[in-house]
Design a protein around this motif. Structure first.
Motif, short mmCIF file in Angstrom:
data_model
loop_
_atom_site.label_atom_id
_atom_site.label_comp_id
_atom_site.label_asym_id
_atom_site.label_seq_id
_atom_site.Cartn_x
_atom_site.Cartn_y
_atom_site.Cartn_z
N UNK A 425 0.85 -1.20 0.00
CA UNK A 425 0.00 0.00 0.00
C UNK A 425 0.88 1.24 0.00
N UNK A 426 0.34 2.34 -0.49
CA UNK A 426 1.00 3.63 -0.32
C UNK A 426 0.82 4.03 1.14
N UNK A 427 1.92 4.22 1.86
CA UNK A 427 1.83 4.44 3.30
C UNK A 427 1.06 5.71 3.66
N UNK A 428 1.10 6.72 2.80
CA UNK A 428 0.45 7.98 3.15
C UNK A 428 -0.97 8.12 2.62
N UNK A 429 -1.44 7.12 1.84
CA UNK A 429 -2.79 7.25 1.27
C UNK A 429 -3.62 5.97 1.34
N UNK A 430 -2.98 4.83 1.65
CA UNK A 430 -3.64 3.51 1.69
C UNK A 430 -3.98 2.98 0.29
N UNK A 431 -3.51 3.63 -0.75
CA UNK A 431 -3.77 3.14 -2.11
C UNK A 431 -3.14 1.77 -2.29
N UNK A 432 -3.91 0.83 -2.82
CA UNK A 432 -3.41 -0.52 -3.05
C UNK A 432 -2.51 -0.52 -4.27
N UNK A 433 -1.23 -0.84 -4.07
CA UNK A 433 -0.26 -0.87 -5.17
C UNK A 433 -0.17 -2.25 -5.79
N UNK A 434 -0.56 -3.26 -5.07
CA UNK A 434 -0.51 -4.63 -5.58
C UNK A 434 -0.41 -5.61 -4.44
N UNK A 435 -0.51 -6.88 -4.79
CA UNK A 435 -0.40 -7.95 -3.81
C UNK A 435 0.95 -8.66 -3.99
N UNK A 436 1.58 -8.99 -2.90
CA UNK A 436 2.83 -9.74 -2.96
C UNK A 436 2.49 -11.16 -3.42
N UNK A 437 3.12 -11.65 -4.50
CA UNK A 437 2.79 -12.98 -5.03
C UNK A 437 2.92 -14.07 -3.97
N UNK A 438 1.99 -14.99 -3.98
CA UNK A 438 2.02 -16.09 -3.01
C UNK A 438 3.30 -16.91 -3.19
N UNK A 439 3.94 -17.24 -2.08
CA UNK A 439 5.18 -18.02 -2.13
C UNK A 439 6.43 -17.18 -2.30
N UNK A 440 6.26 -15.86 -2.47
CA UNK A 440 7.41 -14.97 -2.63
C UNK A 440 7.89 -14.50 -1.26
#
Length: 468
Positions: A425-440
C-alpha cells in the motif's frame, strides 16, 4: 535487552558473487592482511548471471540491481544480531535471527572451517570470512577473516551467528561486530584461559573499536550500541574500545531503548502513574509526564483539570517518540509525538480506540525518515504524520483488517490482511499498489540506501525499492 527493531530474518545461502569484486581481505581483530583468504568470484559475464524468474514484487524495481548465483561448495549466511540475548522483545525465549543489512551494505558470511579429520592442527578451529558488499552495486568493499580455536573440553564450538553479528555503534549508527578468539592451553601451573576479542566495524569495513575479554562467562555476551552487556546482577555496560562503564539496574537493562546515542528508558510505578523518562547511562530522571509534559487538550475536563490516565511510549526515529495518553475510564487514546530530551509535545495526532490489555503487543511501524507511522491497535489500522499529527488514513469498517509490517524508504507499506494475503500500500494514502505474489519471500528490511535482498531457488537478488 528488549530493543524494538526491524531486522531481516536471514537464511543460509548457497551463492557465489556474480557482479562486483574489490576491497581487501583482513584478519578481523588484527587489521593485518589475511593470506589465502577466499574472495567472492569476479563477474562471470551476462551469460552466467542468474535470471530472476519470480513474479514482480510491488514496491520493488522490475529488475534486480545485481545478483548472487548458486555455486557448489560456496555457502553464505547472514550474520546474527549483536544485541541478541536469547529472548525476543517481549521477553520470550527465541532463536537467533539472521541480519543481512548493515547501513548501506550487505554482509554475508562464508564458512571455511576444515573438518577435524582433515585438519593439520590438534586444536579445532572455526574459520569464517565475512564479506561486505555495496548494497547498490554488489561491489565487495572488504573481506574480514574470523578464526576461533576452541577447546571442546572447555566450551562448545562457536557458531557463525555468535562470531559475526550486526549491531550498532555507540552513536546508534549501524556496525558489524566480529568476535575472534585467543585461547591459551593449560601449561604447568598456568590454567587454560579463554579470551574473546570484540571488534566493531563500520559498513565500509573500517575498525571502530576493539576490546578483549577474558573468562568463560565473557565469550558470547550481547553488545548494545557499542557496549558489551556484562553478566552481573546490576548490569555493567563496558564500551568497546575503551571508555567509562555505566551500570543499570537489571529491570532497566531489559527495557526498550528510546532515542539516539545511548538513549533513554521509561519507568512506570503503576498502570496509571506518571511516566518517567531516565537517561540510560546515569539513571537520572529527564522528565516525568505529570510535571514536565503538557497533556493534549483532549485530556482536560471542563474545569481544565488534567484527567488521570494511562501513558504508553513507543519508539520513533532519532530523539522522538510516540506518547499515547488514555484518560481514566476511557478506551480512546490520544496520540502525540514528544521530544525525548525535553518532553516537549511536538505534535498532537488523532484519537484511536485501544484495548489496554493488548497495548503492550502493539507495534507502530515507522517510515525510515520518521515522518509516517502506521499501527493497528485492535480496532483497525491507522496512519498519521508524526511531525504534524495529521491523520493520513484510517481502516474503513468494510475493509479487510490491515496489520502493518514495515514501510520502505520509498513509502510503500507492506501489510498482512485478515485472509492471509500480503499487500503493498502507499503508506500515506492507503492506495493498493498490488499484492505480494504467493510463495514470494517478503522484503523484510532495506539497506539505508533503499535496497533489499530477495532469496529464490535461482539465487539471491538485490532489488532497489521504488517510490509509492
Amino acid at each position: 535487552m528488549k530493543i524494538r527493531t526491524g531486522l531481516v530474518v536471514g537464511t543460509v545461502l548457497s551463492l557465489g558473487l556474480v557482479t562486483g569484486c574489490g576491497g581487501g581481505d583482513e584478519d578481523a581483530g588484527t587489521g593485518s592482511k589475511a593470506s589465502g583468504s577466499p574472495k567472492a568470484s569476479a563477474s562471470a559475464g551476462a551469460a552466467d548471471e542468474p535470471v530472476y524468474k519470480g513474479k514482480p514484487i510491488p514496491g520493488l524495481a522490475a529488475k534486480p540491481a545485481w545478483a548472487l548465483a548458486q555455486k557448489d561448495g560456496e555457502e553464505y549466511s547472514c550474520p546474527g544480531e549483536a544485541a541478541f540475548d536469547g529472548q525476543n522483545e517481549k521477553g520470550f525465549p527465541t532463536v537467533q535471527k539472521g541480519v543481512c543489512q548493515v547501513g548501506d551494505a550487505f554482509v554475508l558470511v562464508q564458512e571455511r572451517s576444515v573438518p577435524d579429520e582433515e585438519s593439520e592442527t590438534e586444536t579445532p578451529t572455526v574459520h569464517l570470512v565475512a564479506h561486505l558488499f555495496d548494497a547498490a552495486t554488489g561491489e565487495k568493499r572488504k573481506s574480514l577473516t574470523v578464526k576461533c580455536a576452541y577447546d571442546p573440553a572447555l566450551e562448545e564450538q562457536p557458531s557463525l551467528d555468535t562470531l559475526v553479528q550486526v549491531g550498532e555503534w555507540k552513536d546508534g549508527s549501524p556496525a558489524l561486530l566480529i568476535r575472534t578468539c585467543e585461547n591459551t592451553e593449560a601449561s604447568g601451573l598456568k590454567a587454560a584461559t579463554l579470551k574473546k576479542i570484540y571488534t566493531m566495524y563500520d559498513p565500509n569495513g573500517r575498525e571502530l573499536g576493539s576490546s578483549t575479554l577474558t573468562g568463560e562467562g565473557n565469550v558470547d555476551l550481547p553488545v548494545v550500541r557499542g557496549h558489551v552487556e556484562m553478566p552481573d546482577g546490576e548490569v555493567t555496560f563496558a564500551p568497546i574500545g575503551g571508555g567509562k562503564d555505566f551500570v543499570l539496574e537489571r529491570f532497566l537493562a531489559d527495557e526498550t531503548i528510546f532515542g539516539s546515542g545511548q538513549g533513554y528508558v521509561a519507568k512506570y510505578d503503576g498502570a496509571y502513574s506518571a511516566l518517567r523518562l531516565a537517561d540510560r547511562t546515569t539513571g537520572e530522571i529527564v522528565w516525568n509526564s505529570d510535571d514536565d509534559v503538557t497533556p493534549p487538550r483532549e485530556l482536560r475536563g471542563e474545569s481544565d483539570d488534567i484527567k488521570d490516565g494511562h501513558k504508553d511510549l513507543f519508539p520513533l526515529r532519532g530523539d522522538r517518540a510516540t506518547l499515547m495518553w488514555t484518560p481514566l475510564g476511557s478506551s480512546e487514546s490520544v496520540i502525540t509525538t514528544v521530544d525525548l530530551p525535553t518532553g516537549r509535545t511536538v505534535a498532537t495526532g488523532p484519537t484511536v480506540e485501544v484495548n489496554l490489555a493488548t497495548t503492550d503487543l502493539a507495534k507502530i511501524v515507522v517510515s525510515p525518515d520518521g515522518k509516517t507511522a502506521v499501527c493497528n491497535f485492535g480496532e483497525g489500522a491507522l496512519a498519521w504524520n508524526t511531525e504534524t499529527g495529521a491523520e493520513l488514513w484510517r481502516q474503513e469498517a468494510d475493509e479487510k483488517d490491515i496489520e502493518p509490517l514495515q514501510i520502505t524508504p520509498g513509502g510503500v507499506l507492506y501489510a498482512t490482511l485478515d485472509d492471509g494475503e500480503t499487500a503493498a500500500l502507499a503508506a500515506d494514502s492507503k492506495e493498493l499498489l498490488g499484492m505480494v505474489p504467493e510463495g514470494t519471500e517478503l522484503p523484510e528490511a532495506f539497506s539505508s540506501n533503499g535496497y533489499t535482498l530477495v532469496d529464490t531457488a535461482d539465487g539471491l537478488f538485490a532489488f532497489e525499492g521504488e517510490k509509492a
